[in-house]
Design a protein around this motif. Sequence first.
Motif: not given
Length: 140
Positions: A88-90, A93, A96
């Motif tokens: 995932l990018e962050s 994220e 979540s």
Amino acid sequence: MASHSFSPYVSFPGNAAEAFTFYHEVFGGSLDLQKYGDTDTTGFPFTPPPDAVAHAQLSGGLITLAGGDGFGDDQHLTSDVYSFLIGLESVAEAESLIAVLTGRGSEIAMPFALAPWGDHYGQVRDPFGVLWALVVSTEE
């Protein structure tokens, strides 16, 4: 040049339709689900139940996954010898996605935190026994 692709294929113990519906709702994408009752099974070496999933393909969201219903006595997915890794990018994220998964009956197998190698990493086991590993790289 030939086109190549890779997709894990999972044989579920009779609940592939439920699992793929869950994954579609959580990970997004496009779901193609075909049941044996909707296909020609002439010549098959077995008589599959018409409601069993012959083939499912989820693609275009966070994951690409294929599968169907398996048959036999040894049909369980819960294991620590494999996991599906999602990059995932962050951190937000990943957190979540973990909240969505746990809100739908998944359990934390390893808390999402800064790992010794420098990335953020954690694991969640979904209600079907599949272990999802989530990683956010700290490399830029």
